[in-house]
Enzyme design. Structure first.
Site, PDB file in Angstrom:
ATOM      1  N   SER A 127      17.888  -5.067  10.182  1.00  0.00           N
ATOM      2  CA  SER A 127      19.147  -4.227  10.246  1.00  0.00           C
ATOM      3  C   SER A 127      20.157  -4.325   9.066  1.00  0.00           C
ATOM      4  O   SER A 127      20.459  -5.681   8.889  1.00  0.00           O
ATOM      5  CB  SER A 127      19.704  -4.003  11.544  1.00  0.00           C
ATOM      6  OG  SER A 127      21.003  -3.200  11.800  1.00  0.00           O
ATOM      7  N   TYR A 140      23.309  -7.184  19.066  1.00  0.00           N
ATOM      8  CA  TYR A 140      21.957  -6.700  18.344  1.00  0.00           C
ATOM      9  C   TYR A 140      22.224  -7.197  16.721  1.00  0.00           C
ATOM     10  O   TYR A 140      21.311  -7.814  16.088  1.00  0.00           O
ATOM     11  CB  TYR A 140      22.474  -5.179  18.123  1.00  0.00           C
ATOM     12  CG  TYR A 140      21.453  -4.307  17.384  1.00  0.00           C
ATOM     13  CD1 TYR A 140      20.274  -4.020  17.951  1.00  0.00           C
ATOM     14  CD2 TYR A 140      21.869  -4.081  16.008  1.00  0.00           C
ATOM     15  CE1 TYR A 140      19.156  -3.253  16.738  1.00  0.00           C
ATOM     16  CE2 TYR A 140      20.963  -3.255  14.897  1.00  0.00           C
ATOM     17  CZ  TYR A 140      19.552  -3.104  15.611  1.00  0.00           C
ATOM     18  OH  TYR A 140      18.795  -2.137  14.890  1.00  0.00           O
TER      19      TYR A 140
END
Length: 236
Positions: A127, A140
């Protein structure tokens, strides 16, 4: 060596994973998908990436049907938006399990096939949030940062075996997961984000699939341990 190989894509039921699976099929590979909700019946296997027994069972079926797996794309993932002080350890653990431990399980499960073949390609979808952090996404971001670190370590460990390991951290990509976050009010002003992106658009899952396809190709055999950002210039 045949250019057609067997690829496994986790999270291949939708979004980036589905686009990667479609691209690899177009490139001539046989593609198996692991997902909790596969979108298509052919070569799709229901399995939870956090459960090693389920992964091993799915891989046994893939072996019997399609043969050894020498391409792996880890695209399964789950986001999380929560104030850190409101985040329980169980919620933290769930996000780490899916986004990091799931990558551990699938890589460890398929590596023997690649070692035996003397050739392998692993691409981990991380990410762009790992570049700068994102508030309310601590679990996350931590998990995806772990994926980047794992990528670099495994590239060094398995390069001599003919296996490359790279990561693609997507930027602002128009996926079902992003649209669900938007509906929950977690994404802020999407148009403002687009305006702040140098290429002035959201990314498409196909943009990520194209990067994966290159890293999987024979031409990318001298590229390993790299974090290839696909983010429209937002993170450089």
């Amino acid at each position: 060596m045949s250019t057609s190989k067997t690829a496994l894509v986790t999270g291949g039921g939708s979004g980036i994973g589905a686009a990667v699976a479609e691209r690899l099929r177009a490139d001539g590979h046989t593609v198996a998908i692991i997902d909790l909700n596969p979108a298509e019946p052919e070569h799709s296997y229901v399995a939870d990436v956090t459960d090693r027994a389920q992964i091993d069972a799915a891989l046994a079926e893939i072996h019997s049907t399609l043969g050894p797996v020498t391409i792996l794309v880890n695209a399964a993932g789950k986001d999380s938006f929560r104030r850190f002080l409101d985040l329980s350890f169980e919620q933290w653990q769930n996000i780490i399990d899916i986004n990091l431990h799931g990558v551990f399980h699938t890589i460890q499960a398929v590596l023997p096939d690649m070692i035996e073949a003397g050739w392998g390609r692993i691409v981990n979808i991380s990410s762009s949030s790992t570049h700068s952090g994102v508030p309310y996404m601590s679990a996350y971001v931590a998990a995806k940062s772990g994926v980047n670190g794992l990528t670099k370590s495994l590239a060094l460990e398995y390069g001599p075996a003919g296996i490359t390991v790279n990561a693609v951290p997507p930027g602002f990509i128009d996926t079902p997961m992003l649209r669900k976050a938007e509906a929950r009010g977690n994404m802020g002003d999407i148009q403002a984000t687009i305006n702040a992106t140098p290429v002035r658009r959201m990314g498409k899952p196909e943009d990520i699939a194209a990067a994966c396809a290159f890293l999987i190709s024979e031409e990318a055999g001298y590229i390993t341990g790299q974090i290839l950002g696909v983010n429209g210039g937002r993170n450089t």
